[in-house]
Write a protein that holds these residues in place. Structure first.
Motif, short mmCIF file in Angstrom:
data_model
loop_
_atom_site.label_atom_id
_atom_site.label_comp_id
_atom_site.label_asym_id
_atom_site.label_seq_id
_atom_site.Cartn_x
_atom_site.Cartn_y
_atom_site.Cartn_z
N ARG A 73 0.35 3.75 3.85
CA ARG A 73 -0.71 3.72 4.85
C ARG A 73 -0.95 2.29 5.31
O ARG A 73 -0.98 1.37 4.50
CB ARG A 73 -2.02 4.27 4.28
CG ARG A 73 -1.88 5.61 3.58
CD ARG A 73 -3.19 6.02 2.94
NE ARG A 73 -2.98 6.97 1.85
CZ ARG A 73 -3.94 7.38 1.01
NH1 ARG A 73 -5.18 6.91 1.15
NH2 ARG A 73 -3.65 8.23 0.04
N VAL A 74 -1.09 2.12 6.63
CA VAL A 74 -1.49 0.83 7.18
C VAL A 74 -3.01 0.84 7.25
O VAL A 74 -3.60 1.56 8.06
CB VAL A 74 -0.86 0.58 8.55
CG1 VAL A 74 -1.32 -0.76 9.12
CG2 VAL A 74 0.66 0.63 8.46
N ILE A 75 -3.63 0.08 6.36
CA ILE A 75 -5.08 0.12 6.23
C ILE A 75 -5.67 -1.26 6.45
O ILE A 75 -4.99 -2.28 6.40
CB ILE A 75 -5.50 0.64 4.83
CG1 ILE A 75 -4.98 -0.30 3.73
CG2 ILE A 75 -5.00 2.06 4.61
CD1 ILE A 75 -5.47 0.05 2.34
N GLU A 76 -6.97 -1.28 6.71
CA GLU A 76 -7.66 -2.56 6.83
C GLU A 76 -7.64 -3.29 5.49
O GLU A 76 -7.80 -2.68 4.43
CB GLU A 76 -9.09 -2.34 7.31
CG GLU A 76 -9.18 -1.83 8.75
CD GLU A 76 -10.61 -1.62 9.20
OE1 GLU A 76 -11.54 -1.93 8.42
OE2 GLU A 76 -10.80 -1.15 10.33
N HIS A 77 -7.45 -4.60 5.57
CA HIS A 77 -7.32 -5.38 4.33
C HIS A 77 -8.02 -6.73 4.53
O HIS A 77 -7.37 -7.78 4.65
CB HIS A 77 -5.84 -5.58 4.00
CG HIS A 77 -5.60 -6.35 2.74
ND1 HIS A 77 -6.00 -5.91 1.49
CD2 HIS A 77 -5.00 -7.55 2.52
CE1 HIS A 77 -5.66 -6.79 0.57
NE2 HIS A 77 -5.05 -7.81 1.17
N THR B 219 -9.68 -1.62 13.54
CA THR B 219 -10.45 -2.71 14.15
C THR B 219 -9.59 -3.97 14.18
O THR B 219 -8.40 -3.94 13.96
CB THR B 219 -11.72 -2.96 13.32
OG1 THR B 219 -11.35 -3.52 12.06
CG2 THR B 219 -12.49 -1.67 13.10
N ASN B 220 -10.26 -5.10 14.44
CA ASN B 220 -9.54 -6.38 14.43
C ASN B 220 -9.43 -6.97 13.03
O ASN B 220 -8.99 -8.11 12.88
CB ASN B 220 -10.24 -7.37 15.36
CG ASN B 220 -10.07 -6.99 16.83
OD1 ASN B 220 -9.03 -6.47 17.21
ND2 ASN B 220 -11.09 -7.23 17.63
N ALA C 297 1.97 -2.67 12.33
CA ALA C 297 1.12 -1.49 12.48
C ALA C 297 1.92 -0.20 12.43
O ALA C 297 1.38 0.87 12.12
CB ALA C 297 0.32 -1.58 13.78
N ALA C 298 3.21 -0.27 12.73
CA ALA C 298 4.08 0.91 12.74
C ALA C 298 4.97 0.92 11.50
O ALA C 298 6.11 1.41 11.54
CB ALA C 298 4.92 0.94 14.00
N ALA C 299 4.46 0.42 10.38
CA ALA C 299 5.26 0.29 9.16
C ALA C 299 5.84 1.62 8.69
O ALA C 299 6.98 1.68 8.21
CB ALA C 299 4.43 -0.35 8.05
N ILE D 94 -4.74 -6.11 8.51
CA ILE D 94 -4.18 -4.84 8.04
C ILE D 94 -3.07 -5.11 7.03
O ILE D 94 -2.53 -6.22 6.97
CB ILE D 94 -3.65 -3.98 9.20
CG1 ILE D 94 -2.55 -4.75 9.97
CG2 ILE D 94 -4.78 -3.56 10.12
CD1 ILE D 94 -1.85 -3.92 11.04
N ALA D 95 -2.75 -4.08 6.25
CA ALA D 95 -1.68 -4.20 5.26
C ALA D 95 -1.00 -2.86 5.07
O ALA D 95 -1.67 -1.81 5.04
CB ALA D 95 -2.24 -4.71 3.93
N ALA D 96 0.33 -2.87 4.92
CA ALA D 96 1.10 -1.66 4.63
C ALA D 96 1.04 -1.40 3.14
O ALA D 96 1.68 -2.09 2.35
CB ALA D 96 2.54 -1.83 5.10
N THR D 97 0.24 -0.40 2.74
CA THR D 97 -0.13 -0.19 1.34
C THR D 97 0.39 1.15 0.84
O THR D 97 0.17 2.19 1.46
CB THR D 97 -1.66 -0.25 1.19
OG1 THR D 97 -2.14 -1.47 1.77
CG2 THR D 97 -2.06 -0.19 -0.28
#
Length: 349
Positions: A17-21, A2-3, A326-328, A6-9
């Motif tokens: 994983r690039v997840i919502e943060h 979504t908008n 997003a492409a981390a 995000i964070a590279a976790t």
């Protein structure tokens, strides 16, 4: 996706994983920064591969990233010299300012330090590979509009390199060798040149980074993959005054100790494997070598920002690829391949 921010976790070895943060309300005394760019560091890659670097072990999900820059989007409380809309290089260190090490002017050795994107403390301090993240005002160093986010983000590794060069002592006109031609090794070379170092030799086991070092102005590049015969002969003919060990390997440290002259200096920069490693300590004794550690940086962060802003060191020469935040995962895979990359940058889009 979504908008939401995000964070590279990192959740485990090679489980990034690039997840919502989403973030809550900004805490008093803090600054909220919108991510502009970030560099993938060697320690980030160690975390990515092994969920640890040296003795720092990931035991909870960790947002990676400590080479970051961005734009201030919110301030809660006093932040002298900062305004919403400012472009900033973010110092990843949060020092306490009151422990014995801070009071003696060695804040990088702060007994209570937290460092962005590091598992050195529990709970871990989350990093800056996030579309929005929070920092203390003291961490945010303004940069001009003519300085790209990518260049500003590389103030951190340049600061590491400046601190390492400072730890070597007086280097004017001296003969130095750098073991490891990764980003830090290359920046050590550029920083040492700036400080007046004489002949600079770079050694590595990979040809692509050595070719890069040659293009950046190394006087000599030594390929150690066939063995150390060339290095041994060179050191016997003209031993080095200073060796910077950046590879983070026991073999690199042993070669550094063997290569310097009697009374020479070895500066250990690379993060060696955790636990005990073999060290030729008798040579340290018999050659009366000054073996110095160097850890992160202190006031050199501001110096690095100034040097980048003034164009005295072009850090962007190291950048070989960019990928979006997003492409981390793809970016980390690329950064791990030394035959294809030197410094990979993450960008906001």
């Amino acid at each position: 996706m979504t908008n939401e921010p995000i964070a590279a976790t990192l959740f485990g070895p090679e489980d990034l994983r690039v997840i919502e943060h989403p973030l809550g309300a900004l805490a008093p005394g803090m600054v909220r920064v919108r991510f502009g760019a970030g560099g993938i560091c060697g320690s980030d890659l160690h975390y990515f591969r092994h969920a640890r670097t040296g003795d720092f072990v990931v035991n909870a999900p960790l947002i990676l990233g400590h080479e970051v820059a961005g734009e201030v989007v919110e301030i809660n409380g006093a932040a002298p010299g900062l305004s919403v809309g400012d472009r900033v290089a973010v110092n990843p260190s949060r020092w306490c300012g009151h422990c014995a090490r801070c009071e003696e002017g060695r804040a990088n050795l702060c007994e209570n330090i937290y460092f962005m994107g590091s598992a050195s403390k529990t709970p871990h301090m989350q990093g800056g590979f996030a579309s929005i993240f929070d920092a203390m005002p003291a961490q945010c160093v303004r940069v001009g509009g003519d300085v790209s986010f990518q260049a500003a983000a590389l103030a951190e590794p340049l600061a590491v390199s400046l601190h390492a060069v400072a730890r070597a002592g007086e280097i004017g006109g001296k003969n130095a060798i750098i073991f490891g031609a990764g980003p830090i090794g290359l920046l050590v070379m550029l920083a040492a040149r700036l400080k007046g170092c004489g002949q600079m030799t770079v050694a590595d086991i990979a040809q692509a980074p050595l070719a890069f070092a040659d293009r950046l102005g190394a006087d000599r590049a030594i390929d150690l993959s066939p063995g150390e015969a060339e290095l041994t002969g060179l050191a016997a003919e003209s031993p080095f005054d200073i060796a910077f060990e950046v590879s983070g390997t026991a073999a690199g440290l042993a070669a550094a100790i063997a290569s310097v002259r009697r009374g020479g200096t070895v500066v250990q920069i690379g993060n060696l494997p955790g636990g005990k490693i073999p060290v030729p300590a008798n040579a340290v004794m018999s050659k009366e070598i000054d073996l110095k550690g160097t850890f992160r940086f202190g006031t050199e962060f501001n110096e690095a920002v100034e040097l980048i802003s003034a164009g005295e060191i072009d850090v962007l020469k190291l950048v070989t690829a960019e990928r979006s935040l997003a492409a981390a995962n793809d970016a980390f895979q690329l950064a791990a391949d030394r035959s294809r990359s030197v410094k990979v940058m993450l960008t906001a889009d």
